[in-house]
Design an enzyme around this catalytic site. Structure first.
Site, PDB file in Angstrom:
ATOM      1  NE  ARG A 112      -9.332   2.520 -52.664  1.00 55.35           N
ATOM      2  CZ  ARG A 112     -10.626   2.764 -52.438  1.00 55.35           C
ATOM      3  NH1 ARG A 112     -10.988   3.805 -51.705  1.00 55.35           N
ATOM      4  NH2 ARG A 112     -11.563   1.957 -52.923  1.00 55.35           N
ATOM      5  CG  ASN A 147     -14.067   3.821 -49.433  1.00 56.78           C
ATOM      6  OD1 ASN A 147     -13.834   3.908 -50.640  1.00 56.78           O
ATOM      7  ND2 ASN A 147     -15.135   3.211 -48.967  1.00 56.78           N
ATOM      8  CD  GLU A 180     -11.343  -6.998 -54.087  1.00 55.80           C
ATOM      9  OE1 GLU A 180     -10.958  -7.100 -55.271  1.00 55.80           O
ATOM     10  OE2 GLU A 180     -12.490  -7.284 -53.721  1.00 55.80           O
ATOM     11  CG  ASN A 192     -18.415   2.622 -48.154  1.00 51.49           C
ATOM     12  OD1 ASN A 192     -18.338   3.640 -48.832  1.00 51.49           O
ATOM     13  ND2 ASN A 192     -18.199   1.421 -48.659  1.00 51.49           N
ATOM     14  CG  ASP A 209     -20.607   2.045 -51.488  1.00 51.10           C
ATOM     15  OD1 ASP A 209     -19.953   2.921 -50.892  1.00 51.10           O
ATOM     16  OD2 ASP A 209     -20.192   1.493 -52.510  1.00 51.10           O
TER      17      ASP A 209
END
Length: 299
Positions: free
Chosen positions: A101, A103, A121, A154, A204
């Site tokens: 997907r 991010n 995951e 990220n 992140d």
């Protein structure tokens, strides 16, 4: 030295709050809750929160020059019309990777939308490695793959002179810099900028201030750190009231406020009891530095 103040401004908890974007024309903070599959907007004047549900996990949202937003959801790019909640698909990537997907994403200085992918995951703490990539959606709606073999694409940002692109692949536990051609929107040579310390945990989301310093959200590190990309050194740490800090952006009328998102997914019952504010969004003031407006997608 300024006195730093941290205030919770969105108490409606997010499973995975991410991608904060200050929208000047609406005096609002835009953000996503990835795992709840919604795009939200908090009005700083009325304090009202509006959310638009979408049909897949939405990794990022960005402003669009002509109004509305561009989003990366599932493995697709799309436009979002806020007035009627209409989602208009643009293009789909990675049809051969059903477990991937999109991010984090952000618009570059030329109005192109950069967004990266990751593998979900398959069990707690278990994911296929190097399945992600970084893409650029251009204003004509063409798409180019910029990086391959990424783990968790990220944080993204560009230097103030528009010659360098900064990127975080979370499982590299580092911030990297790439040469950036503002005329073509393409990235080139790579170098490491900063390696995370153990107590900072995983990098992140990320943003930049008017002095060209990077602010990096540390998920499971409970902090936002300020680093100098020229020296590769951390120069400031802002400890937050929750551990799962996901991203940050500057906003407010003069961009002197920092907005910080967080998550509660990933915390067990005992941890949640110790962190009653997990999943809330925070405003940090008194940093003594301002940010810059985010760019608008030109398509």
């Amino acid at each position: 030295m300024c006195s730093i103040n941290i205030e919770s401004i969105v108490k409606e908890k997010n499973r995975m709050g991410e991608c904060p974007v200050w929208e000047e024309r609406e005096n609002s903070l835009l953000y996503v809750d990835i795992n709840s599959q919604k795009v939200c907007r908090w009005n700083s004047v009325t304090k009202e929160i509006q959310c638009v549900p979408v049909d897949a996990r939405v990794g990022s949202v960005a402003l669009r020059k002509c109004g509305g937003y561009v989003i990366a959801l599932g493995t697709s790019f799309a436009f979002l019309n806020w007035k009627n909640w209409e989602v208009v698909p643009i293009s789909e990537q990675e049809l051969d990777k059903p477990n991937n997907r999109f991010n984090d994403g952000k618009v570059d200085p030329q109005g192109n939308f950069f967004a990266g992918t990751m593998a979900e995951e398959t069990a707690p703490g278990v994911r296929a490695r190097h399945q992600g990539a970084l893409y650029t959606l251009f204003p004509d709606c063409s798409v180019v793959k910029q990086l391959d073999h990424v783990d968790i694409s990220n944080g993204l940002e560009w230097s103030l002179d528009h010659r360098t692109f900064f990127h975080i692949d979370s499982l590299a536990y580092a911030v990297h810099a790439y040469s950036y051609d503002e005329h073509t929107g393409r990235i080139g040579d790579c170098r490491a900028v900063y390696k995370m310390e153990k107590e900072e945990a995983m990098p992140d989301g990320m943003c930049i201030d008017v002095e060209g310093k990077l602010w990096v959200a540390c998920i499971d590190g409970g902090r936002v750190i300020r680093i100098d990309p020229e020296t590769g050194r951390r120069i400031q740490t802002v400890k937050m009231p929750v551990s799962r800090i996901t991203s940050c952006c500057f906003g407010g009328k003069d961009y002197s406020e920092m907005y910080v998102t967080s998550a509660y997914d990933g915390l067990n019952r005992a941890a949640l009891a110790k962190e009653p504010q997990a999943g809330e969004i925070f405003k940090v003031t008194g940093l003594g530095v301002k940010g810059i407006p985010q760019h608008h997608f030109a398509g």
